[in-house]
Design a protein around this motif. Structure first.
Motif, PDB file in Angstrom:
ATOM      1  N   MET A   1      10.394  10.206  -6.376  1.00  0.00           N
ATOM      2  CA  MET A   1      10.109   8.726  -6.400  1.00  0.00           C
ATOM      3  C   MET A   1       8.833   8.611  -5.535  1.00  0.00           C
ATOM      4  SD  MET A   1      10.536   5.859  -6.163  1.00  0.00           S
ATOM      5  CE  MET A   1      10.544   4.406  -5.391  1.00  0.00           C
ATOM      6  N   PRO A   2       7.755   8.631  -6.577  1.00  0.00           N
ATOM      7  CA  PRO A   2       6.338   7.955  -6.043  1.00  0.00           C
ATOM      8  C   PRO A   2       6.554   6.579  -5.672  1.00  0.00           C
ATOM      9  CG  PRO A   2       6.154   9.218  -8.118  1.00  0.00           C
ATOM     10  CD  PRO A   2       7.551   9.022  -7.981  1.00  0.00           C
ATOM     11  N   ALA A   3       6.416   6.220  -4.524  1.00  0.00           N
ATOM     12  CA  ALA A   3       6.495   4.833  -4.005  1.00  0.00           C
ATOM     13  C   ALA A   3       5.002   4.485  -3.429  1.00  0.00           C
ATOM     14  CB  ALA A   3       7.272   4.636  -2.503  1.00  0.00           C
ATOM     15  N   ILE A   4       4.174   3.890  -4.516  1.00  0.00           N
ATOM     16  CA  ILE A   4       2.726   3.614  -4.403  1.00  0.00           C
ATOM     17  C   ILE A   4       2.548   2.118  -4.115  1.00  0.00           C
ATOM     18  CG2 ILE A   4       0.516   3.823  -5.681  1.00  0.00           C
ATOM     19  CD1 ILE A   4       2.148   5.533  -7.793  1.00  0.00           C
ATOM     20  N   THR A   5       1.586   1.804  -3.018  1.00  0.00           N
ATOM     21  CA  THR A   5       1.159   0.761  -2.623  1.00  0.00           C
ATOM     22  C   THR A   5      -0.356   0.633  -2.617  1.00  0.00           C
ATOM     23  OG1 THR A   5       3.123   0.434  -1.129  1.00  0.00           O
ATOM     24  CG2 THR A   5       1.116  -1.092  -0.693  1.00  0.00           C
ATOM     25  N   VAL A   6      -0.790  -0.444  -3.441  1.00  0.00           N
ATOM     26  CA  VAL A   6      -2.324  -0.744  -3.447  1.00  0.00           C
ATOM     27  C   VAL A   6      -2.564  -2.078  -2.881  1.00  0.00           C
ATOM     28  CG1 VAL A   6      -4.292  -1.048  -5.189  1.00  0.00           C
ATOM     29  CG2 VAL A   6      -2.489   0.643  -5.698  1.00  0.00           C
ATOM     30  N   ASP A   7      -3.369  -1.979  -1.847  1.00  0.00           N
ATOM     31  CA  ASP A   7      -3.890  -2.872  -0.876  1.00  0.00           C
ATOM     32  C   ASP A   7      -5.329  -3.201  -1.147  1.00  0.00           C
ATOM     33  OD1 ASP A   7      -1.356  -3.786   0.693  1.00  0.00           O
ATOM     34  OD2 ASP A   7      -1.509  -1.827   1.289  1.00  0.00           O
ATOM     35  N   TYR A   8      -5.767  -4.617  -1.603  1.00  0.00           N
ATOM     36  CA  TYR A   8      -7.115  -4.833  -1.978  1.00  0.00           C
ATOM     37  C   TYR A   8      -7.384  -6.153  -1.340  1.00  0.00           C
ATOM     38  CZ  TYR A   8      -5.587  -7.443  -6.148  1.00  0.00           C
ATOM     39  OH  TYR A   8      -5.049  -8.449  -6.753  1.00  0.00           O
ATOM     40  N   SER A   9      -8.926  -6.420  -1.077  1.00  0.00           N
ATOM     41  CA  SER A   9      -9.332  -7.466  -0.459  1.00  0.00           C
ATOM     42  C   SER A   9     -10.327  -7.999  -1.543  1.00  0.00           C
ATOM     43  CB  SER A   9      -9.897  -7.321   0.786  1.00  0.00           C
ATOM     44  OG  SER A   9     -11.137  -6.787   0.347  1.00  0.00           O
ATOM     45  N   HIS A  10     -10.640  -9.459  -1.428  1.00  0.00           N
ATOM     46  CA  HIS A  10     -11.808 -10.175  -1.806  1.00  0.00           C
ATOM     47  C   HIS A  10     -13.073  -9.193  -1.790  1.00  0.00           C
ATOM     48  CE1 HIS A  10     -14.111 -13.521  -3.613  1.00  0.00           C
ATOM     49  NE2 HIS A  10     -14.800 -13.238  -2.384  1.00  0.00           N
ATOM     50  N   PRO A  11     -14.044  -9.232  -2.673  1.00  0.00           N
ATOM     51  CA  PRO A  11     -13.673  -9.689  -4.247  1.00  0.00           C
ATOM     52  C   PRO A  11     -13.278  -8.847  -5.164  1.00  0.00           C
ATOM     53  CG  PRO A  11     -16.073  -8.905  -3.552  1.00  0.00           C
ATOM     54  CD  PRO A  11     -15.090  -8.695  -2.368  1.00  0.00           C
TER      55      PRO A  11
END
Length: 121
Positions: A1-11
């Motif tokens: 179970m890959p639990a993947i999170t991608v957090d990104y900011s402006h721009p």
């Protein structure tokens, strides 16, 4: 179970090819970490409150991207390192350079805790 999170900011929100990146990342997780395609799930989160150093957030000279991949225990450190490197390469591919913006990208592969549970309906 890959639990993947991608957090990104402006721009980054205007530059990131979300569909292309997540597809390629899922393929990498399947190939490198022996996950099943249907087990790959990614949550994409945009953060408009990120800060870099002492700079004012509105200056938009820096973009932050953090990818976290949670895997069930059992992968070697080598497998986790290969997946981390592949993730960073994919970020470079799917986020084109932007004039005046420094991209700060990082990735981490971690083992899910023994308390991890999930359900599907």
């Amino acid at each position: 179970m890959p639990a993947i999170t991608v957090d990104y900011s402006h721009p980054v929100e205007d530059a990131l090819d979300v569909d292309g990146f997540t597809r390629a990342l899922h393929e990498a997780v399947v190939e490198i970490a022996a996950a099943k395609p249907e087990a790959c799930k990614t949550m994409i989160r945009y953060d408009n409150l990120s800060a870099y150093g002492y700079e004012h957030r509105a200056d938009a000279g820096h973009a932050l991207v953090q990818v976290t991949i949670g895997l069930l225990p059992g992968r070697t450190d080598e497998v986790k390192a290969r997946l981390t490197e592949a993730t960073l390469e994919l970020l470079g591919k799917f986020i084109p350079p932007q004039d005046g913006v420094t991209l700060h990208a990082s990735a981490e592969v971690r083992e899910l805790d023994a308390s991890y549970r999930k359900f599907d309906r």
